[in-house]
Design an enzyme around this catalytic site. Structure first.
Site, PDB file in Angstrom:
ATOM      1  N   GLU A 122     -31.563  24.222  17.393  1.00  0.00           N
ATOM      2  CA  GLU A 122     -31.116  22.936  16.853  1.00  0.00           C
ATOM      3  C   GLU A 122     -31.904  21.772  17.437  1.00  0.00           C
ATOM      4  O   GLU A 122     -32.018  20.715  16.821  1.00  0.00           O
ATOM      5  CB  GLU A 122     -29.631  22.714  17.151  1.00  0.00           C
ATOM      6  CG  GLU A 122     -28.698  23.591  16.358  1.00  0.00           C
ATOM      7  CD  GLU A 122     -27.245  23.301  16.654  1.00  0.00           C
ATOM      8  OE1 GLU A 122     -26.541  22.871  15.728  1.00  0.00           O
ATOM      9  OE2 GLU A 122     -26.828  23.499  17.817  1.00  0.00           O
TER      10      GLU A 122
ATOM     11  N   TYR B 279     -22.328  -5.890   7.038  1.00  0.00           N
ATOM     12  CA  TYR B 279     -22.309  -4.426   6.987  1.00  0.00           C
ATOM     13  C   TYR B 279     -23.695  -3.843   6.789  1.00  0.00           C
ATOM     14  O   TYR B 279     -23.943  -2.713   7.183  1.00  0.00           O
ATOM     15  CB  TYR B 279     -21.321  -3.907   5.934  1.00  0.00           C
ATOM     16  CG  TYR B 279     -21.380  -4.567   4.586  1.00  0.00           C
ATOM     17  CD1 TYR B 279     -22.329  -4.191   3.649  1.00  0.00           C
ATOM     18  CD2 TYR B 279     -20.470  -5.563   4.263  1.00  0.00           C
ATOM     19  CE1 TYR B 279     -22.374  -4.798   2.413  1.00  0.00           C
ATOM     20  CE2 TYR B 279     -20.503  -6.162   3.022  1.00  0.00           C
ATOM     21  CZ  TYR B 279     -21.465  -5.784   2.097  1.00  0.00           C
ATOM     22  OH  TYR B 279     -21.507  -6.390   0.870  1.00  0.00           O
TER      23      TYR B 279
ATOM     24  N   GLU C 273     -19.314  14.279  19.337  1.00  0.00           N
ATOM     25  CA  GLU C 273     -18.450  13.421  20.146  1.00  0.00           C
ATOM     26  C   GLU C 273     -19.278  12.332  20.836  1.00  0.00           C
ATOM     27  O   GLU C 273     -18.838  11.175  20.926  1.00  0.00           O
ATOM     28  CB  GLU C 273     -17.692  14.247  21.195  1.00  0.00           C
ATOM     29  CG  GLU C 273     -16.650  15.174  20.620  1.00  0.00           C
ATOM     30  CD  GLU C 273     -17.164  16.542  20.151  1.00  0.00           C
ATOM     31  OE1 GLU C 273     -16.319  17.409  19.863  1.00  0.00           O
ATOM     32  OE2 GLU C 273     -18.400  16.748  20.062  1.00  0.00           O
TER      33      GLU C 273
ATOM     34  N   LYS D 235     -20.564  16.560  10.686  1.00  0.00           N
ATOM     35  CA  LYS D 235     -21.751  17.411  10.715  1.00  0.00           C
ATOM     36  C   LYS D 235     -21.500  18.548   9.714  1.00  0.00           C
ATOM     37  O   LYS D 235     -20.969  19.602  10.061  1.00  0.00           O
ATOM     38  CB  LYS D 235     -21.986  17.958  12.131  1.00  0.00           C
ATOM     39  CG  LYS D 235     -23.280  18.737  12.275  1.00  0.00           C
ATOM     40  CD  LYS D 235     -23.462  19.202  13.721  1.00  0.00           C
ATOM     41  CE  LYS D 235     -24.706  20.052  13.873  1.00  0.00           C
ATOM     42  NZ  LYS D 235     -24.787  20.638  15.222  1.00  0.00           N
TER      43      LYS D 235
END
Length: 122
Positions: A26, A58, A78, A103
Site C-alpha cells: 500500500e 468551501y 483515523e 476508504k
C-alpha cells in the site's frame, strides 16, 4: 453573550488520491479516500447581505484538504481525519466540525469503510 449558531456548511464526497495503508504494497500506490465535512458556521450574515466575504469559502477548504492529503502519506484513515480536522479548525477558524474519511477499497467484500470524528476548537 453570543448565541452559538446551529448553521452548517457541508462538503460531501471530496475524492482525493493519496498513499495510505499499513501494508508494504500500500505504501507504493495511490488509493482513493473520500472526505465528507460538516462545519459549524454562522451563515446568517452572508445570507442576509449576499456578501461572499462573509461565507466559509468551501472552495478554499476543499483545496486545502486536497492539497494536504495528496502531499502526505498515512497509515490510518483515523490519522487523516484527525489531521484534516486540525487543519480546518486552525486555518479557517471553524469552531466545530464533523469529518468522515472513507476508504472504499479497504475491504474486498465491503463497499466502504470509514471513520467519523467530531472536533471543536479548544
Amino acid at each position: 453573550m453570543k448565541k452559538a449558531s446551529k448553521d452548517r456548511v457541508l462538503i460531501e464526497g471530496l475524492t482525493v488520491l493519496t498513499t495510505i495503508g499499513v501494508y508494504d504494497w500500500e505504501k507504493t500506490i495511490k488509493q482513493k479516500l473520500i472526505v465528507d465535512l460538516e462545519m459549524a458556521w454562522d451563515n446568517q450574515p452572508a445570507g442576509s447581505s449576499d456578501d461572499v466575504s462573509l461565507c466559509l469559502d468551501y472552495f478554499l477548504v476543499s483545496q486545502a484538504i486536497t492539497t494536504f492529503i495528496e502531499n502526505s502519506q498515512f497509515e490510518l484513515i483515523e490519522s487523516v481525519a484527525e489531521q484534516v480536522a486540525e487543519l480546518i479548525i486552525q486555518q479557517f477558524s471553524v469552531d466545530w466540525l464533523k469529518v468522515k474519511v472513507s476508504k472504499p477499497s479497504a475491504i474486498v467484500n465491503a463497499s466502504n469503510v470509514a471513520v467519523v470524528i467530531e472536533r471543536s476548537k479548544v
